[in-house]
Design a protein around this motif. Structure first.
Motif, PDB file in Angstrom:
ATOM      1  N   ALA A  70      57.953  34.359 -22.415  1.00 24.79           N
ATOM      2  CA  ALA A  70      56.572  34.734 -22.707  1.00 24.79           C
ATOM      3  C   ALA A  70      55.641  33.791 -21.965  1.00 24.79           C
ATOM      4  CB  ALA A  70      56.305  34.676 -24.214  1.00 24.79           C
ATOM      5  N   VAL A  71      54.639  34.355 -21.312  1.00 23.65           N
ATOM      6  CA  VAL A  71      53.640  33.572 -20.596  1.00 23.65           C
ATOM      7  C   VAL A  71      52.268  33.969 -21.115  1.00 23.65           C
ATOM      8  CG1 VAL A  71      52.585  33.044 -18.363  1.00 23.65           C
ATOM      9  CG2 VAL A  71      55.064  33.366 -18.530  1.00 23.65           C
ATOM     10  N   PHE A  72      51.470  32.974 -21.495  1.00 25.28           N
ATOM     11  CA  PHE A  72      50.100  33.278 -21.889  1.00 25.28           C
ATOM     12  C   PHE A  72      49.174  32.200 -21.354  1.00 25.28           C
ATOM     13  CE2 PHE A  72      51.735  30.737 -25.406  1.00 25.28           C
ATOM     14  CZ  PHE A  72      50.691  29.880 -25.732  1.00 25.28           C
ATOM     15  N   PHE A  73      47.896  32.555 -21.259  1.00 19.30           N
ATOM     16  CA  PHE A  73      46.857  31.618 -20.838  1.00 19.30           C
ATOM     17  C   PHE A  73      45.967  31.314 -22.029  1.00 19.30           C
ATOM     18  CE2 PHE A  73      48.389  32.792 -16.765  1.00 19.30           C
ATOM     19  CZ  PHE A  73      47.993  31.805 -15.875  1.00 19.30           C
ATOM     20  N   ARG A  74      45.602  30.054 -22.150  1.00 18.90           N
ATOM     21  CA  ARG A  74      44.788  29.596 -23.266  1.00 18.90           C
ATOM     22  C   ARG A  74      43.422  29.157 -22.738  1.00 18.90           C
ATOM     23  NH1 ARG A  74      45.412  23.775 -26.214  1.00 18.90           N
ATOM     24  NH2 ARG A  74      44.177  24.183 -28.098  1.00 18.90           N
ATOM     25  N   ALA A  75      42.365  29.752 -23.252  1.00 17.66           N
ATOM     26  CA  ALA A  75      40.997  29.371 -22.906  1.00 17.66           C
ATOM     27  C   ALA A  75      40.337  28.760 -24.128  1.00 17.66           C
ATOM     28  CB  ALA A  75      40.216  30.590 -22.436  1.00 17.66           C
ATOM     29  N   ARG A  76      39.641  27.658 -23.906  1.00 20.43           N
ATOM     30  CA  ARG A  76      38.958  26.993 -25.016  1.00 20.43           C
ATOM     31  C   ARG A  76      37.749  26.224 -24.481  1.00 20.43           C
ATOM     32  NH1 ARG A  76      40.515  21.524 -25.318  1.00 20.43           N
ATOM     33  NH2 ARG A  76      42.303  20.973 -24.012  1.00 20.43           N
ATOM     34  N   VAL A  77      36.978  25.692 -25.399  1.00 21.65           N
ATOM     35  CA  VAL A  77      35.838  24.848 -25.043  1.00 21.65           C
ATOM     36  C   VAL A  77      36.270  23.400 -25.167  1.00 21.65           C
ATOM     37  CG1 VAL A  77      33.457  24.226 -25.587  1.00 21.65           C
ATOM     38  CG2 VAL A  77      34.227  26.596 -25.901  1.00 21.65           C
ATOM     39  N   PRO A  78      36.186  22.620 -24.087  1.00 16.75           N
ATOM     40  CA  PRO A  78      36.555  21.209 -24.212  1.00 16.75           C
ATOM     41  C   PRO A  78      35.619  20.479 -25.169  1.00 16.75           C
ATOM     42  CG  PRO A  78      35.831  21.727 -21.955  1.00 16.75           C
ATOM     43  CD  PRO A  78      35.736  22.977 -22.754  1.00 16.75           C
ATOM     44  N   VAL A  79      36.165  19.642 -25.984  1.00 18.73           N
ATOM     45  CA  VAL A  79      35.380  18.863 -26.949  1.00 18.73           C
ATOM     46  C   VAL A  79      35.717  17.402 -26.759  1.00 18.73           C
ATOM     47  CG1 VAL A  79      34.832  18.456 -29.367  1.00 18.73           C
ATOM     48  CG2 VAL A  79      35.428  20.762 -28.603  1.00 18.73           C
ATOM     49  N   GLY A  80      34.747  16.624 -26.270  1.00 14.02           N
ATOM     50  CA  GLY A  80      34.983  15.207 -26.069  1.00 14.02           C
ATOM     51  C   GLY A  80      35.613  14.916 -24.735  1.00 14.02           C
ATOM     52  N   THR A  81      35.710  13.669 -24.389  1.00 17.71           N
ATOM     53  CA  THR A  81      36.229  13.217 -23.105  1.00 17.71           C
ATOM     54  C   THR A  81      37.717  13.497 -23.005  1.00 17.71           C
ATOM     55  OG1 THR A  81      34.585  11.468 -23.068  1.00 17.71           O
ATOM     56  CG2 THR A  81      36.450  11.246 -21.574  1.00 17.71           C
ATOM     57  N   GLY A  82      38.109  14.134 -21.885  1.00 19.85           N
ATOM     58  CA  GLY A  82      39.517  14.345 -21.590  1.00 19.85           C
ATOM     59  C   GLY A  82      40.174  15.422 -22.415  1.00 19.85           C
ATOM     60  N   SER A  83      39.412  16.205 -23.196  1.00 17.19           N
ATOM     61  CA  SER A  83      40.035  17.215 -24.054  1.00 17.19           C
ATOM     62  C   SER A  83      40.475  18.419 -23.265  1.00 17.19           C
ATOM     63  CB  SER A  83      39.046  17.648 -25.130  1.00 17.19           C
ATOM     64  OG  SER A  83      37.960  18.348 -24.586  1.00 17.19           O
ATOM     65  N   MET A 135      43.591  21.962 -31.672  1.00 13.44           N
ATOM     66  CA  MET A 135      42.304  21.576 -31.111  1.00 13.44           C
ATOM     67  C   MET A 135      41.174  22.340 -31.794  1.00 13.44           C
ATOM     68  SD  MET A 135      41.090  19.520 -28.802  1.00 13.44           S
ATOM     69  CE  MET A 135      42.560  19.207 -27.831  1.00 13.44           C
ATOM     70  N   PRO A 136      40.058  21.686 -32.129  1.00 12.74           N
ATOM     71  CA  PRO A 136      38.928  22.416 -32.723  1.00 12.74           C
ATOM     72  C   PRO A 136      38.227  23.287 -31.695  1.00 12.74           C
ATOM     73  CG  PRO A 136      38.321  20.145 -32.287  1.00 12.74           C
ATOM     74  CD  PRO A 136      39.792  20.243 -32.005  1.00 12.74           C
ATOM     75  N   GLY A 137      37.342  24.148 -32.197  1.00 16.12           N
ATOM     76  CA  GLY A 137      36.584  25.008 -31.294  1.00 16.12           C
ATOM     77  C   GLY A 137      37.230  26.367 -31.123  1.00 16.12           C
ATOM     78  N   PRO A 138      36.518  27.312 -30.511  1.00 13.50           N
ATOM     79  CA  PRO A 138      37.045  28.663 -30.313  1.00 13.50           C
ATOM     80  C   PRO A 138      38.100  28.690 -29.213  1.00 13.50           C
ATOM     81  CG  PRO A 138      34.931  28.435 -29.211  1.00 13.50           C
ATOM     82  CD  PRO A 138      35.157  27.150 -29.966  1.00 13.50           C
ATOM     83  N   GLN A 139      39.083  29.602 -29.386  1.00 10.92           N
ATOM     84  CA  GLN A 139      40.156  29.742 -28.411  1.00 10.92           C
ATOM     85  C   GLN A 139      40.507  31.209 -28.223  1.00 10.92           C
ATOM     86  OE1 GLN A 139      43.499  26.878 -28.874  1.00 10.92           O
ATOM     87  NE2 GLN A 139      42.485  26.243 -30.763  1.00 10.92           N
ATOM     88  N   ILE A 140      40.914  31.560 -27.004  1.00  9.96           N
ATOM     89  CA  ILE A 140      41.482  32.874 -26.712  1.00  9.96           C
ATOM     90  C   ILE A 140      42.822  32.650 -26.030  1.00  9.96           C
ATOM     91  CG2 ILE A 140      41.253  35.002 -25.374  1.00  9.96           C
ATOM     92  CD1 ILE A 140      38.242  34.802 -25.694  1.00  9.96           C
ATOM     93  N   LEU A 141      43.857  33.284 -26.551  1.00  4.48           N
ATOM     94  CA  LEU A 141      45.181  33.250 -25.948  1.00  4.48           C
ATOM     95  C   LEU A 141      45.476  34.632 -25.396  1.00  4.48           C
ATOM     96  CD1 LEU A 141      47.146  31.412 -28.816  1.00  4.48           C
ATOM     97  CD2 LEU A 141      45.653  30.416 -27.076  1.00  4.48           C
TER      98      LEU A 141
END
Length: 416
Positions: free
Chosen positions: A403-416, A354-360
């Motif tokens: 392993a368990v992690f959480f992914r944070a990102r910026v939604p881009v477009g409908t339903g992303s 997925m494009p855009g910034p992400q933090i795992l």
């Protein structure tokens, strides 16, 4: 791609064990640790650890040095060149304040108004420290207790009647006579503006009624009664104790989520969770705190529309090993991923393109993050990895049996 060291916030209501254990530190910690921030908030940007000759810096500075490369054009244009979300691990050993957050329009108007008044940004009586709203999502890591949203008024009338406290009769009549959002507004406003002498009489009477009702045996309001007793013990002269009787008492199992839009009155009570919010400091408090309370401003932003628990429970979409919590917030999308290093129960790896910034942010075990460009980073529990928009796609492998992690990102477009 950079490994992030989160910033610990030592608020008094925090835990001495939860965050320290997550980070592999000595337990108990010397001071309560309430939040572990993974983001680029100016008050506590995460640290980018040194790698391959690149010195350490903080995430805010790294983003400012290359906003388009780090955030992507969409995020830069939509959010004024800022990382629009803040991701946290929250560990509540004691209740947080009763609070709500403004809408975008309310935040902009309030920020401009307080600027025109000349209020310093760090003034204790300032409500608006920035012009942005602050929707937020909490996902439980442990059993998690909260108050959130005004309960159906008819059910609240039944609770107040069950207490059989004569001192409540005038207030019970207010809501019974108008069991809707306007009745809730009238009762809440009355309680928050009662003279101290009236609070000093009413709160103990309510606590006594709760003790008697619990002592009489089973009650469908047992959780609500125990909560009002716990809050009354800590804040015996606080109208927020009374206000707690108007809210949904919510228990979250690990993995359950709660989405709190603008105007939702809430208080986290106990437990550990991953929280993500729009990158803002705007909080209007209504009680259960020694901090600044501005009742007129709080009443201006509150939404008194009754909300059932399911109304503030985010829908979930499963995408392979990824459990995505869907909210209308344009600033963030949060998901939980569990990987199995053996590959026998769950997938052992997952690819993100997925494009855009992400933090795992890794909560359990450890993961190996491998970019299509050949860069490999191992991230243990208690740390996170930053993936900028311009970086190649990544594959995340379990580097431990689970392993368990959480992914944070910026939604881009409908339903992303």
């Amino acid at each position: 791609m950079r490994t992030l060291e989160g910033v610990v916030r030592p608020y008094a209501w925090g835990s001495r064990t939860a965050i320290a254990s997550l980070r592999g530190k000595a337990v108990p910690s010397p001071h309560p640790e309430a939040e572990l921030w993974f983001g680029a908030h100016p008050a506590g940007p995460a640290i980018c650890l040194p790698t391959d000759g690149v010195p350490d810096t903080d995430l805010l500075s790294a983003i400012d040095a290359d906003r388009v490369g780090m955030l992507g054009e969409h995020t830069v244009e939509a959010f004024d060149g800022r990382l629009p979300f803040l991701m946290k691990v929250l560990a509540a050993e004691e209740p947080l304040s009763l609070q709500a957050h403004p809408s975008s329009e309310q935040a902009r108007e309030g920020f401009d108004r307080e600027n025109a008044q000349g209020l310093p940004f760090d003034a204790a009586d300032r409500n608006y420290r920035d012009p942005w709203h602050k929707p937020e999502l909490i996902v439980a890591i442990t059993d998690f207790e909260a108050l959130a949203g005004f309960r159906d008024p008819q059910t609240t009338v039944e609770l107040l009647r069950d207490l059989q406290v004569s001192e409540l009769d005038p207030y019970l009549g207010m809501l019974a006579g108008q069991p809707d959002s306007e009745g809730l507004r009238a009762l809440f406003t009355t309680w928050l503006t009662l003279p101290d002498a009236s609070i000093a009489t009413l709160v103990p009477a309510v606590l006594g009624g709760a003790v008697d009702l619990l002592g009489a045996g089973s009650s469908r309001f047992a959780a609500e009664l125990r909560t009002v007793l716990e809050l009354g013990e800590v804040y015996p002269r606080d109208p927020g104790v009374l206000a707690s009787l108007l809210l949904n008492r919510i228990h979250l199992e690990p993995g359950d989520g709660l989405y709190l839009p603008a105007g939702n009155l809430h208080a986290y009570l106990h437990g550990t969770g991953v929280e993500i919010m729009a990158n803002s400091d705007n909080v209007l408090r209504g009680g259960l705190t020694p901090k600044h309370i501005d009742v007129p401003e709080l009443l201006r932003v509150l939404d008194f529309t009754p909300a059932a628990v399911e109304d503030i429970t985010p829908p979930i979409r499963m995408v392979g090993a990824e459990r995505v919590y869907l909210t209308p917030a344009p600033e963030f999308r949060l998901s939980r991923v569990e990987l199995d290093g053996t590959g026998l129960v769950y997938a052992s790896s997952i690819c993100f393109d997925m494009p855009g910034p992400q933090i795992l942010a890794v909560l359990s075990g450890s993961v190996e993050v491998r970019s299509m460009g050949g860069v490999v980073t191992t991230v243990p529990a208690g740390q996170a990895v930053w993936i900028g928009d311009a970086e190649p796609d990544v594959v995340v492998h379990a580097a431990s049996s689970r392993a368990v992690f959480f992914r944070a990102r910026v939604p881009v477009g409908t339903g992303s």
